[in-house]
Write a protein that holds these residues in place. Structure first.
Motif, mmCIF file in Angstrom:
data_model
loop_
_atom_site.group_PDB
_atom_site.id
_atom_site.type_symbol
_atom_site.label_atom_id
_atom_site.label_comp_id
_atom_site.label_asym_id
_atom_site.label_seq_id
_atom_site.Cartn_x
_atom_site.Cartn_y
_atom_site.Cartn_z
ATOM 1 N N LEU A 1 -37.390 -9.675 -6.378
ATOM 2 C CA LEU A 1 -36.570 -8.769 -7.188
ATOM 3 C C LEU A 1 -36.416 -9.291 -8.612
ATOM 4 C CD1 LEU A 1 -33.659 -7.650 -4.817
ATOM 5 C CD2 LEU A 1 -35.895 -6.612 -5.168
ATOM 6 N N GLY A 2 -36.332 -10.605 -8.763
ATOM 7 C CA GLY A 2 -36.118 -11.187 -10.081
ATOM 8 C C GLY A 2 -37.375 -11.380 -10.907
ATOM 9 N N VAL B 1 -34.094 -1.697 -8.149
ATOM 10 C CA VAL B 1 -33.295 -2.284 -7.067
ATOM 11 C C VAL B 1 -32.619 -3.574 -7.552
ATOM 12 C CG1 VAL B 1 -33.402 -3.340 -4.778
ATOM 13 C CG2 VAL B 1 -34.674 -1.246 -5.234
ATOM 14 N N ALA B 2 -33.361 -4.390 -8.315
ATOM 15 C CA ALA B 2 -32.787 -5.620 -8.851
ATOM 16 C C ALA B 2 -31.624 -5.315 -9.792
ATOM 17 C CB ALA B 2 -33.864 -6.419 -9.589
ATOM 18 N N ALA B 3 -31.787 -4.304 -10.636
ATOM 19 C CA ALA B 3 -30.716 -3.923 -11.557
ATOM 20 C C ALA B 3 -29.501 -3.404 -10.799
ATOM 21 C CB ALA B 3 -31.223 -2.865 -12.535
ATOM 22 N N ALA B 4 -29.748 -2.650 -9.732
ATOM 23 C CA ALA B 4 -28.641 -2.141 -8.917
ATOM 24 C C ALA B 4 -27.875 -3.289 -8.260
ATOM 25 C CB ALA B 4 -29.174 -1.181 -7.857
ATOM 26 N N ALA B 5 -28.612 -4.304 -7.789
ATOM 27 C CA ALA B 5 -27.966 -5.460 -7.164
ATOM 28 C C ALA B 5 -27.094 -6.205 -8.177
ATOM 29 C CB ALA B 5 -29.014 -6.396 -6.577
ATOM 30 N N ALA B 6 -27.614 -6.369 -9.401
ATOM 31 C CA ALA B 6 -26.840 -7.051 -10.442
ATOM 32 C C ALA B 6 -25.610 -6.235 -10.832
ATOM 33 C CB ALA B 6 -27.713 -7.299 -11.671
ATOM 34 N N ARG B 7 -25.774 -4.909 -10.911
ATOM 35 C CA ARG B 7 -24.642 -4.054 -11.258
ATOM 36 C C ARG B 7 -23.561 -4.116 -10.179
ATOM 37 N NH1 ARG B 7 -24.661 0.629 -14.456
ATOM 38 N NH2 ARG B 7 -26.329 -0.437 -15.584
ATOM 39 N N MET B 8 -23.978 -4.149 -8.933
ATOM 40 C CA MET B 8 -23.020 -4.232 -7.835
ATOM 41 C C MET B 8 -22.291 -5.566 -7.866
ATOM 42 S SD MET B 8 -23.571 -3.379 -3.799
ATOM 43 C CE MET B 8 -24.583 -4.807 -3.405
ATOM 44 N N ALA B 9 -23.032 -6.660 -8.137
ATOM 45 C CA ALA B 9 -22.399 -7.971 -8.217
ATOM 46 C C ALA B 9 -21.401 -8.027 -9.365
ATOM 47 C CB ALA B 9 -23.463 -9.053 -8.390
ATOM 48 N N LYS B 10 -21.732 -7.388 -10.488
ATOM 49 C CA LYS B 10 -20.807 -7.359 -11.620
ATOM 50 C C LYS B 10 -19.547 -6.586 -11.257
ATOM 51 C CE LYS B 10 -20.510 -6.344 -16.555
ATOM 52 N NZ LYS B 10 -21.245 -5.858 -17.752
ATOM 53 N N GLY B 11 -19.701 -5.531 -10.462
ATOM 54 C CA GLY B 11 -18.546 -4.751 -10.040
ATOM 55 C C GLY B 11 -17.551 -5.560 -9.238
ATOM 56 N N GLU B 12 -18.035 -6.610 -8.572
ATOM 57 C CA GLU B 12 -17.162 -7.449 -7.755
ATOM 58 C C GLU B 12 -16.213 -8.296 -8.603
ATOM 59 O OE1 GLU B 12 -16.872 -7.602 -4.393
ATOM 60 O OE2 GLU B 12 -18.206 -5.876 -4.307
ATOM 61 N N ILE B 13 -16.562 -8.501 -9.884
ATOM 62 C CA ILE B 13 -15.689 -9.341 -10.720
ATOM 63 C C ILE B 13 -14.972 -8.531 -11.798
ATOM 64 C CG2 ILE B 13 -17.108 -11.382 -10.344
ATOM 65 C CD1 ILE B 13 -18.218 -11.035 -13.170
ATOM 66 N N ALA B 14 -15.240 -7.245 -11.864
ATOM 67 C CA ALA B 14 -14.595 -6.406 -12.872
ATOM 68 C C ALA B 14 -13.159 -6.084 -12.459
ATOM 69 C CB ALA B 14 -15.387 -5.115 -13.059
ATOM 70 N N GLN C 1 -17.753 -14.685 -6.318
ATOM 71 C CA GLN C 1 -18.344 -13.455 -6.844
ATOM 72 C C GLN C 1 -18.902 -13.673 -8.246
ATOM 73 O OE1 GLN C 1 -15.443 -13.529 -5.197
ATOM 74 N NE2 GLN C 1 -15.956 -12.302 -3.382
ATOM 75 N N VAL C 2 -18.222 -14.522 -9.026
ATOM 76 C CA VAL C 2 -18.735 -14.860 -10.366
ATOM 77 C C VAL C 2 -20.082 -15.562 -10.250
ATOM 78 C CG1 VAL C 2 -18.344 -16.262 -12.438
ATOM 79 C CG2 VAL C 2 -16.450 -14.997 -11.405
ATOM 80 N N CYS D 1 -23.709 -14.215 -11.614
ATOM 81 C CA CYS D 1 -24.527 -14.981 -12.568
ATOM 82 C C CYS D 1 -25.928 -15.223 -12.012
ATOM 83 C CB CYS D 1 -23.846 -16.300 -12.900
ATOM 84 S SG CYS D 1 -22.309 -16.122 -13.843
ATOM 85 N N ARG D 2 -26.003 -15.535 -10.732
ATOM 86 C CA ARG D 2 -27.324 -15.762 -10.131
ATOM 87 C C ARG D 2 -28.142 -14.476 -10.100
ATOM 88 N NH1 ARG D 2 -29.367 -19.595 -7.489
ATOM 89 N NH2 ARG D 2 -30.110 -18.312 -5.759
ATOM 90 N N ALA D 3 -27.507 -13.372 -9.726
ATOM 91 C CA ALA D 3 -28.230 -12.096 -9.683
ATOM 92 C C ALA D 3 -28.722 -11.697 -11.064
ATOM 93 C CB ALA D 3 -27.325 -10.999 -9.103
ATOM 94 N N ALA D 4 -27.913 -11.976 -12.076
ATOM 95 C CA ALA D 4 -28.251 -11.539 -13.435
ATOM 96 C C ALA D 4 -29.262 -12.438 -14.129
ATOM 97 C CB ALA D 4 -26.973 -11.463 -14.279
#
Length: 251
Positions: free
Chosen positions: A88-89, A112-125, A135-136, A140-143
């Protein structure tokens, strides 16, 4: 008239037509159709944990490649990049180097990779970052963990340690990123941030901090402190994990 050969009349009849042959009915379904159904059923019943990495990757490829066996392609991607996350990366141009991956498939993987990063960002918003530390790290790893070049990123926080902004400040080479402490602090003041988390990646995969990483972090801390901005941590991410300079007591 009845003997006229030009008469084009047809006829009605109760005579039944011969049943269609197997060829007219259509060919048998390709073997991979049953395989796809079984994989979907296993995912539906057991989730991602019920599937190996190559099988989960197959599921992803089903929609991009509807009429071909994707097992060998999934395995080729894993052999090339090492893991599901690294597939994905992987940069789009490297994905296309794998035989069978065209533009459309490569783009689908990156979506799919962008969706995973967006979802991970949502966890810390909209929540205190320091109370959601795992979650942070996941975000960071996903992004950034699989980026081919170094990036320097900053998470800007308000007085309640809630995320205000997430910005990539600089992009560099495979082993170096320029950092300007005054620009870091200036941007923090523009956003009315009271704290920041520094993040950068090591494309080599090894997240161990270098002497330069430590020294630059200390410079940013000293520049930010008089202006009321706290540096909570500096996180370094790579394919092989992450490092926290605060956790390692280096800052």
């Amino acid at each position: 008239m009845h003997g006229d050969d030009s008469d084009e009349r047809g006829f009605f009849s109760e005579r039944h037509l011969a049943p269609p042959t197997a060829e007219k009915k259509g060919k048998a379904k390709p073997h991979f159709h049953g395989h796809r159904d079984r994989l979907r059923a296993r995912f539906r019943e057991g989730g991602a944990a019920a599937l190996a990495d190559y099988e989960l990757l197959e599921l992803l490829l089903f929609r991009s490649i509807p009429r071909a066996d994707t097992k060998s392609l999934a395995k080729a991607l894993l052999n090339r990049f090492g893991s599901f996350a690294e597939v994905l990366g992987a940069p789009e141009h490297l994905l296309r180097e794998v035989n069978g991956i065209g533009d459309a498939v490569a783009i689908d993987i990156k979506v799919v990779a962008a969706a995973a990063a967006r979802m991970a960002k949502g966890e810390i918003a909209r929540r205190p970052v320091l109370g959601s530390w795992q979650q942070v790290i996941d975000y960071c790893r996903a992004a950034m963990a699989f980026e081919p070049r170094e990036q320097f990123r900053i998470l800007f926080l308000d007085k309640k340690n809630v995320l205000i902004a997430d910005e990539v400040q600089q992009s560099g080479t495979v082993d170096h990123t320029p950092v300007y402490p005054r620009e870091v602090v200036r941007r923090g003041l523009e956003l009315s941030a009271t704290a920041i988390i520094l993040v950068h990646n090591h494309p080599s995969g090894d997240p161990s901090p270098s002497r330069a990483d430590i020294d630059m972090t200390k410079t940013i801390i000293e520049t930010a402190r008089p202006l009321g901005i706290t540096v909570h941590d500096h996180i370094i991410v790579g394919r092989n994990g992450h490092s926290s300079l605060k956790g390692m007591r280096l800052i």
